[in-house]
Design a protein around this motif. Structure first.
Motif, PDB file in Angstrom:
ATOM      1  N   ASP A  50      38.277  37.452  32.047  1.00 44.25           N
ATOM      2  CA  ASP A  50      38.978  36.662  32.802  1.00 44.25           C
ATOM      3  C   ASP A  50      39.515  35.485  31.758  1.00 44.25           C
ATOM      4  O   ASP A  50      38.798  34.803  31.080  1.00 44.25           O
ATOM      5  N   ASP A 162      32.694  36.722  46.163  1.00 47.38           N
ATOM      6  CA  ASP A 162      32.911  37.545  45.019  1.00 47.38           C
ATOM      7  C   ASP A 162      34.191  37.131  44.314  1.00 47.38           C
ATOM      8  O   ASP A 162      34.896  37.957  43.398  1.00 47.38           O
ATOM      9  N   ASP A 163      34.789  35.952  44.189  1.00 47.17           N
ATOM     10  CA  ASP A 163      35.598  35.428  43.622  1.00 47.17           C
ATOM     11  C   ASP A 163      35.419  34.495  42.636  1.00 47.17           C
ATOM     12  O   ASP A 163      36.183  33.263  42.245  1.00 47.17           O
ATOM     13  N   CYS A 164      34.158  34.078  42.048  1.00 45.94           N
ATOM     14  CA  CYS A 164      33.635  33.094  41.037  1.00 45.94           C
ATOM     15  C   CYS A 164      34.132  33.468  39.655  1.00 45.94           C
ATOM     16  O   CYS A 164      34.091  34.658  39.217  1.00 45.94           O
ATOM     17  N   ARG A 171      39.284  26.805  37.653  1.00 43.62           N
ATOM     18  CA  ARG A 171      39.032  27.230  39.076  1.00 43.62           C
ATOM     19  C   ARG A 171      39.981  26.950  40.116  1.00 43.62           C
ATOM     20  O   ARG A 171      40.205  25.640  40.158  1.00 43.62           O
ATOM     21  N   ASP A 172      40.468  27.670  40.904  1.00 36.07           N
ATOM     22  CA  ASP A 172      41.719  27.209  41.799  1.00 36.07           C
ATOM     23  C   ASP A 172      42.700  26.572  41.134  1.00 36.07           C
ATOM     24  O   ASP A 172      43.276  25.543  41.358  1.00 36.07           O
ATOM     25  N   ASN A 395      28.964  35.289  42.042  1.00 32.74           N
ATOM     26  CA  ASN A 395      29.459  36.623  42.477  1.00 32.74           C
ATOM     27  C   ASN A 395      28.252  37.702  42.852  1.00 32.74           C
ATOM     28  O   ASN A 395      27.978  38.623  42.511  1.00 32.74           O
TER      29      ASN A 395
END
Length: 458
Positions: A50, A162-164, A171-172, A395
């Motif tokens: 990430d 499952d998108d952490c 974030r976003d 997640n």
């Protein structure tokens, strides 16, 4: 280039080998039921992959004008992932005791100022099957409130989500390829910062009058320079000892309701009772009350997402010379209410001036001889940081512990920081390994102090 705020720069200025100025958190996670033996390796690889880093995690300090001082931030385009994010395994038998010992050593080492000021350790091999994440970030980048809030917002209340993102990621937010702001010249940054300061100077005179009137007329207001010297207010070394434990918040709430005070008042009474016992054990309990440094967030509601430092201080009288737990709690509550009233009555510039006045003995402590002659403003730091009040997941992995790991300083050898975590309050105690013997005993004394309060209000 970005000009540092004065309080942010102060944390870099105050740092030395013996006085690291970073804050941290130790998070414990329970893997999902279907997790296999390579699960933690997968967590590490997912976090490393990430690369959509939050801008704060790309900042490093610079000195724009020679080496006069460090008062600006540069923004890196990328980081050395393997340096900042590390996967480690606990030695056998993998008890929490070994984990706390390792965190104690990591927290005593300085962050590299030639890189963005943070590290993360993904830890496996715990005997109970959980894994841990220990993160530390320099206090110049964010205070404890913004740091824990930032971590919480990278998690979810949904166990199936499952998108952490990784804890250091946006974030976003748009991807890293989004356009950057044009760089600001050092001169422009100085002028902009100076204009903001000048706009607040007009409030100083009337606020000074209010503070003076309150200092004269309010016996519950604790003034800087009024704390006794104790065994906790001594020179410190660079080694740390960390201890952690959780208490059910329903126990604290029961005392709160019976006494008609706040949760933070009860927490401070627990700390006061524990310190009274601990200092008496070491023949070090003074006749006068200890004072606590209680940080409060001064961040405006519309700046809730902001990082950096927005913190003030209340000096709280702990009533450690009082044997009766009810009387001690009453003294603490009155002292906290007085401090809150002060902050409500003054503007942000005056609030910062009050904070710096309270901190001045600690800031002066590194000067040779200052610690022995300067009056103390406080004896211990006690910080209650807002945290999640419901179960949180990363997640699918459930957060089962969230223990703050904070800062100690010259003349301030003990820090007690706590945060909400679902139905618990998670306490993290950090102390100078040399100056605070048997720090873990304070955990036992916190339980004793809570039991005394429960009995007093039964």
């Amino acid at each position: 280039m970005e000009l540092m705020q004065p309080l942010d720069a102060a944390f870099l200025l105050a740092e030395s080998r013996e006085h690291p100025m970073h804050v941290g958190a130790l998070m414990l996670f329970e893997p999902p039921a279907d997790a296999g033996p390579e699960y933690v390796r997968g967590v590490y690889e997912r976090m490393v992959a990430d690369v959509n880093y939050h801008p704060t995690y790309l900042k490093r300090p610079v000195s724009p004008i020679g080496n006069v001082s460090t008062w600006a931030w540069a923004q890196d385009d990328e980081i050395d992932v393997e340096y900042h994010i590390r996967r480690v395994a606990m030695p056998s038998p993998g008890r929490i005791r070994e984990l706390l010992s390792v965190v104690s050593r990591w927290h005593g080492t300085l962050l590299d100022r030639h890189r963005p000021l943070w590290e993360a350790h993904i830890i496996e091999g715990l005997a109970d099957g959980r894994f841990a994440v220990y993160m530390k970030v320099h206090h110049a980048l964010m205070d404890g409130v913004s740091a824990l809030r930032h971590l919480e917002r990278r998690m979810s209340t949904d166990p199936n989500a499952d998108d952490c993102p990784a804890f250091w990621a946006r974030r976003d937010a748009p991807a890293r390829t989004a356009a950057r702001k044009s760089p600001v010249s050092p001169l422009r940054a100085v002028l902009d910062g100076g204009a903001k300061v000048a706009s607040g100077l007009a409030e100083l005179v009337p606020d000074a009058v209010r503070i003076g009137q309150k200092a004269i007329g309010d016996k519950d207001l604790v003034l800087p320079g009024t704390a006794p010297k104790t065994m906790l207010n001594v020179p410190i070394g660079g080694a740390r000892r960390f201890a952690a434990q959780s208490w059910e918040i329903k126990r604290i709430n029961a005392v709160r309701d019976a006494a008609g005070v706040s949760v933070n008042d009860v927490v401070l009474a627990m700390c006061a009772g524990a310190l009274r016992i601990y200092l008496a054990e070491h023949d070090g309990l003074p006749d006068r009350s200890l004072n606590a440094f209680v940080p409060i967030s001064t961040r405006a509601a519309d700046k809730d997402e902001a990082l950096g430092n927005a913190v003030g201080v209340i000096l709280c009288r702990l009533g450690t010379e009082i044997a009766d737990p009810k009387e001690r709690l009453a003294v603490i509550s009155a002292s906290m209410n007085s401090g809150k009233d002060l902050y409500r009555s003054v503007g942000p510039i005056s609030g910062l001036a009050w904070t710096l006045a309270a901190l001045s003995p600690m800031l002066a402590a590194p000067v040779p001889g200052a610690l022995s002659i300067a009056p103390q403003s406080f004896n211990v730091i006690v910080s209650n940081v807002p945290g999640p009040r419901q179960p949180m997941y990363w997640n699918g992995a459930k957060l089962t512990g969230m223990y703050p790991v904070s800062v100690v300083a010259e003349g301030q050898a003990l820090n007690i920081t706590l945060t909400n975590n679902d139905e618990n309050l998670d306490f993290g105690l950090i102390g100078c390994r040399r100056s605070v013997p048997h720090l873990q005993h304070i955990l036992t004394h916190l339980e004793t102090a809570l039991q005394e309060l429960e009995a007093a209000y039964a």
